[in-house]
Design a protein around this motif. Sequence first.
Motif, mmCIF file in Angstrom:
data_model
loop_
_atom_site.group_PDB
_atom_site.id
_atom_site.type_symbol
_atom_site.label_atom_id
_atom_site.label_comp_id
_atom_site.label_asym_id
_atom_site.label_seq_id
_atom_site.Cartn_x
_atom_site.Cartn_y
_atom_site.Cartn_z
ATOM 1 N N ILE A 171 3.228 -17.092 2.893
ATOM 2 C CA ILE A 171 3.657 -18.037 2.867
ATOM 3 C C ILE A 171 4.534 -18.706 4.108
ATOM 4 C CG2 ILE A 171 5.862 -18.905 1.406
ATOM 5 C CD1 ILE A 171 5.710 -17.330 -0.373
ATOM 6 N N TYR A 172 4.425 -18.341 4.686
ATOM 7 C CA TYR A 172 4.812 -18.649 6.198
ATOM 8 C C TYR A 172 3.628 -18.620 6.952
ATOM 9 C CZ TYR A 172 5.859 -18.198 11.492
ATOM 10 O OH TYR A 172 6.178 -18.374 12.663
ATOM 11 N N ALA A 174 1.182 -20.003 5.664
ATOM 12 C CA ALA A 174 0.438 -21.108 5.332
ATOM 13 C C ALA A 174 1.247 -22.798 6.083
ATOM 14 C CB ALA A 174 1.081 -20.957 3.432
ATOM 15 N N TYR A 175 3.209 -22.032 6.055
ATOM 16 C CA TYR A 175 3.111 -23.737 6.368
ATOM 17 C C TYR A 175 2.972 -23.639 8.358
ATOM 18 C CZ TYR A 175 3.149 -24.547 1.047
ATOM 19 O OH TYR A 175 2.987 -24.591 0.559
ATOM 20 N N GLN A 201 -3.469 -24.186 3.046
ATOM 21 C CA GLN A 201 -2.156 -23.727 2.504
ATOM 22 C C GLN A 201 -1.240 -23.674 1.174
ATOM 23 O OE1 GLN A 201 0.026 -27.446 4.002
ATOM 24 N NE2 GLN A 201 0.603 -26.529 6.207
ATOM 25 N N TYR A 204 -3.327 -19.823 0.785
ATOM 26 C CA TYR A 204 -2.079 -18.550 1.046
ATOM 27 C C TYR A 204 -0.302 -18.350 0.517
ATOM 28 C CZ TYR A 204 -5.119 -16.830 4.603
ATOM 29 O OH TYR A 204 -6.245 -16.387 5.335
ATOM 30 N N THR A 205 -0.288 -19.760 -0.090
ATOM 31 C CA THR A 205 0.546 -20.614 -0.838
ATOM 32 C C THR A 205 0.980 -19.223 -2.098
ATOM 33 O OG1 THR A 205 1.506 -21.863 0.378
ATOM 34 C CG2 THR A 205 3.020 -21.352 -2.181
#
Length: 273
Positions: A171-172, A174-175, A201, A204-205
């Motif tokens: 998640i990290y 992704a953003y 994004q 991966y989230t």
Amino acid sequence: MALSVSPALPSPSEGIRTLARFGFAAKGIVYFLLGGLALLAATGMKGGQTADKEKAVLTLQELPMGRWLLGLVALGLFGYVIWRFVQAVRDTEHKGTKPMGLAKRLGYAGSGALYAALALYAGRAAVQGAPPSSSGNGRQTLVAKVLEFPLGEWLVGAAALLTIGIGLYQIYRAYAGKFKKDVDSSSLSSEQKQLVERTGQAGYTARGIVLGILGYFLLQAALNSNSQEVQGTEGAFDLLSSMGPAVLGIVALGLMAYGVYQIVRARFPMLQV
């Protein structure tokens, strides 16, 4: 007399790049199918199911020339396995030999081992024309054996925290835009670059959410010393479904996006070998 010159054979590096690209494409197909089946289940449409990766690839058998398609995906997955081990051994990502770098390289090898099992499963199904026989839930069997070790609960708990950590890192990633370096976007327009970024994004989230749930199942197994608590992707989808079809549908769309991103990565790879 003119001498004929035979065409140059591809270098080992070019061969590895080709294997990696086929691997990304095969991985993308697997995730697209996985998310697609879950989306159909969330919307109540025919053919929908909360499946794991093995069940997802088997849906290819229902298509025209399904066994050939399944065989191609299996070969692609083997290419991905080889690429993962090349990353680990040759340190193509320049992680180095410090503890953190070695841990990441070990992670590449672990990913390769996991996809090797899926590739073998798909390959056997393509050859046999039927799902390979299963001896039960392999994850639960493995965790049950580990729980019998001295400090077995701690070992399973450490694996759970590691899995949750990997999910949070996805998640990290992704953003923070970490994934963008995997695609050579030099030939893409600004609109196409933005679309690829949004797709990555979302993908991966969703993948991070599923990994976090799998880690939660492992943690419950450690806390309760009960291997039956361990579930795979199918169990993660069932948990999401219990929160409502919209929740499952959103994550399913995210996994489909992850599949699309991997296919884009296959088309525009940024590889060092």
